[in-house]
Write a protein that holds these residues in place. Structure first.
Motif, PDB file in Angstrom:
ATOM      1  N   THR A 293      -4.289  -1.738  -9.003  1.00 10.16           N
ATOM      2  CA  THR A 293      -4.687  -2.426  -7.781  1.00 10.16           C
ATOM      3  C   THR A 293      -4.614  -1.654  -6.540  1.00 10.16           C
ATOM      4  OG1 THR A 293      -2.610  -3.655  -7.227  1.00 10.16           O
ATOM      5  CG2 THR A 293      -4.092  -4.622  -8.968  1.00 10.16           C
ATOM      6  N   ILE A 294      -5.406  -1.981  -5.655  1.00 10.91           N
ATOM      7  CA  ILE A 294      -5.025  -1.607  -4.195  1.00 10.91           C
ATOM      8  C   ILE A 294      -5.025  -2.982  -3.375  1.00 10.91           C
ATOM      9  CG2 ILE A 294      -7.563  -1.172  -3.543  1.00 10.91           C
ATOM     10  CD1 ILE A 294      -6.741   1.223  -2.211  1.00 10.91           C
TER      11      ILE A 294
ATOM     12  N   GLU B 233      -5.738  -7.857  -5.346  1.00  6.96           N
ATOM     13  CA  GLU B 233      -4.811  -8.797  -5.939  1.00  6.96           C
ATOM     14  C   GLU B 233      -5.328 -10.328  -5.656  1.00  6.96           C
ATOM     15  OE1 GLU B 233      -2.467  -5.541  -5.372  1.00  6.96           O
ATOM     16  OE2 GLU B 233      -3.851  -6.296  -4.255  1.00  6.96           O
ATOM     17  N   GLY B 234      -6.197 -10.515  -4.580  1.00 11.32           N
ATOM     18  CA  GLY B 234      -6.681 -11.607  -4.169  1.00 11.32           C
ATOM     19  C   GLY B 234      -7.776 -12.055  -5.112  1.00 11.32           C
TER      20      GLY B 234
ATOM     21  N   ILE C 213       1.050  -1.236   0.017  1.00 14.05           N
ATOM     22  CA  ILE C 213       0.274  -0.223   0.044  1.00 14.05           C
ATOM     23  C   ILE C 213       0.729   1.147   0.049  1.00 14.05           C
ATOM     24  CG2 ILE C 213      -0.103   0.148   2.640  1.00 14.05           C
ATOM     25  CD1 ILE C 213      -2.892   0.918   0.040  1.00 14.05           C
ATOM     26  N   ILE C 214       2.106   1.109   0.747  1.00 10.38           N
ATOM     27  CA  ILE C 214       2.982   2.252   0.709  1.00 10.38           C
ATOM     28  C   ILE C 214       3.387   2.690  -0.670  1.00 10.38           C
ATOM     29  CG2 ILE C 214       5.337   1.088   1.095  1.00 10.38           C
ATOM     30  CD1 ILE C 214       3.864   4.117   3.269  1.00 10.38           C
ATOM     31  N   PHE C 215       3.256   1.729  -1.697  1.00 10.49           N
ATOM     32  CA  PHE C 215       3.804   1.903  -3.028  1.00 10.49           C
ATOM     33  C   PHE C 215       3.007   2.598  -3.929  1.00 10.49           C
ATOM     34  CE2 PHE C 215       6.560  -2.000  -2.012  1.00 10.49           C
ATOM     35  CZ  PHE C 215       7.624  -1.125  -1.381  1.00 10.49           C
ATOM     36  N   THR C 216       1.650   2.804  -3.647  1.00  6.92           N
ATOM     37  CA  THR C 216       0.714   3.688  -4.220  1.00  6.92           C
ATOM     38  C   THR C 216       0.730   5.196  -4.031  1.00  6.92           C
ATOM     39  OG1 THR C 216      -1.041   3.195  -2.459  1.00  6.92           O
ATOM     40  CG2 THR C 216      -0.976   1.634  -4.085  1.00  6.92           C
TER      41      THR C 216
ATOM     42  N   PHE D  14      -0.931  -7.118 -16.065  1.00  2.90           N
ATOM     43  CA  PHE D  14      -0.162  -6.934 -15.198  1.00  2.90           C
ATOM     44  C   PHE D  14      -0.919  -5.998 -14.095  1.00  2.90           C
ATOM     45  CE2 PHE D  14       2.413  -7.138 -19.238  1.00  2.90           C
ATOM     46  CZ  PHE D  14       3.223  -7.779 -18.732  1.00  2.90           C
ATOM     47  N   GLY D  15      -0.967  -6.544 -12.784  1.00  2.52           N
ATOM     48  CA  GLY D  15      -1.710  -5.981 -11.888  1.00  2.52           C
ATOM     49  C   GLY D  15      -0.686  -5.060 -10.746  1.00  2.52           C
ATOM     50  N   VAL D  16      -0.606  -3.847 -10.821  1.00  2.00           N
ATOM     51  CA  VAL D  16       0.196  -3.303  -9.908  1.00  2.00           C
ATOM     52  C   VAL D  16      -0.368  -2.026  -8.945  1.00  2.00           C
ATOM     53  CG1 VAL D  16       2.357  -3.788 -11.442  1.00  2.00           C
ATOM     54  CG2 VAL D  16       1.136  -1.389 -11.569  1.00  2.00           C
TER      55      VAL D  16
END
Length: 285
Positions: free
Chosen positions: A44-45, A146-147, A11-14, A257-259
């Motif tokens: 994603t989140i 992601e899940g 989460i910190i990377f969003t 690609f999910g980032v």
């Protein structure tokens, strides 16, 4: 607990891209520049109450042949790899990074929130401890986009892979001073998660609106110094490292690609970097 950390540390990377305005969309189609098949980029989140995938994303999943997340989340060795990267280097400890008063505040807080004494976590990177607290920021069972992507990918009998290793991701938190990480943990303890909950609520609302530019603005203005002062190791460096990997993967097989959504926008975001590399990247509505 390790699985929760894996789903939440991201989460910190969003956060924190200086951005050109882009259309409101979390889903982007990648084509051109010699690609034989289209691939998709999806923001994603990692913490949410609502993990339902939009129809357009489900459609993109059916059109592609494999799923790449930031990490290979179904790798059975992931938890062991994470354990190896959680400890601070050079003998640093929580007690050496804080005053006696601040350490007591953190200790009391962690006992209340996690049931652990700070002494038991004394050698763990402070951010890793903060990550353990993320499920406390929402008033529901913690879920992740992601899940949901992984579940659908498995239903389609497709492979799930990762753009980077656990070691690469956790190394980011050796590049951010442990003192800064500890200061943020102390702030969280002293305000009893209140500021963190407010920011999380705002982020979830922005994510739902698919406004990747507003997400950037929110995080740039954050009081959390980890997100507001370390854009390089958190985002830009990783985005640039991903681009040749994304290009190679997409050239070999149609991929979703999910980032984290914060990686999408901005001059050094994945969308613009792919465009600079000669690819057509278009919003899907």
């Amino acid at each position: 607990m390790m699985k929760n950390i894996a789903l939440t540390i991201l989460i910190i990377f969003t956060t924190l891209v200086e951005g050109q305005n882009l259309e409101r969309s979390l889903l982007w189609k990648i084509s051109g520049n010699g690609l034989k098949e289209v691939s998709y980029l999806y923001g994603t989140i990692h913490i949410t109450c609502d993990d339902k995938l939009p129809a357009k994303t489900i459609k993109a999943m059916t059109e592609t042949k494999q799923l790449y997340l930031e990490l290979d989340m179904d790798d059975p060795s992931m938890q062991q790899s994470m354990m190896g990267g959680m400890m601070m280097k050079e003998g640093k400890t929580l007690t050496s990074l804080s005053s006696a008063e601040d350490f007591k505040a953190v200790d009391d807080f962690l006992k209340k929130q996690l049931g652990y004494s700070a002494q038991l976590l004394n050698t763990i990177k402070p951010f890793m401890i903060s990550a353990m607290l993320y499920p406390k920021l929402i008033d529901c069972e913690m879920k992740s986009v992601e899940g949901s992507l992984m579940k659908l990918s498995k239903e389609q009998n497709e492979e799930i892979l990762g753009l980077e290793t656990v070691q690469e991701q956790l190394a980011v938190f050796d590049a951010i001073p442990y003192e800064v990480q500890m200061n943020e943990l102390v702030k969280t303890a002293k305000n009893n998660l209140e500021n963190d909950k407010i920011e999380m609520d705002s982020m979830l609302k922005i994510y739902k609106s698919e406004d990747i530019n507003a997400m950037v603005t929110l995080m740039i203005e954050s009081e959390n110094e980890i997100t507001s002062k370390f854009e390089g190791p958190l985002l830009t460096d990783r985005n640039k490292r991903w681009i040749p990997r994304i290009i190679k993967i997409a050239s070999e097989k149609s991929t979703l690609f999910g980032v984290g959504a914060g990686h999408l926008a901005g001059e050094n975001g994945v969308i613009q970097l792919l465009r600079k590399a000669g690819y057509t990247v278009e919003a899907v509505f």
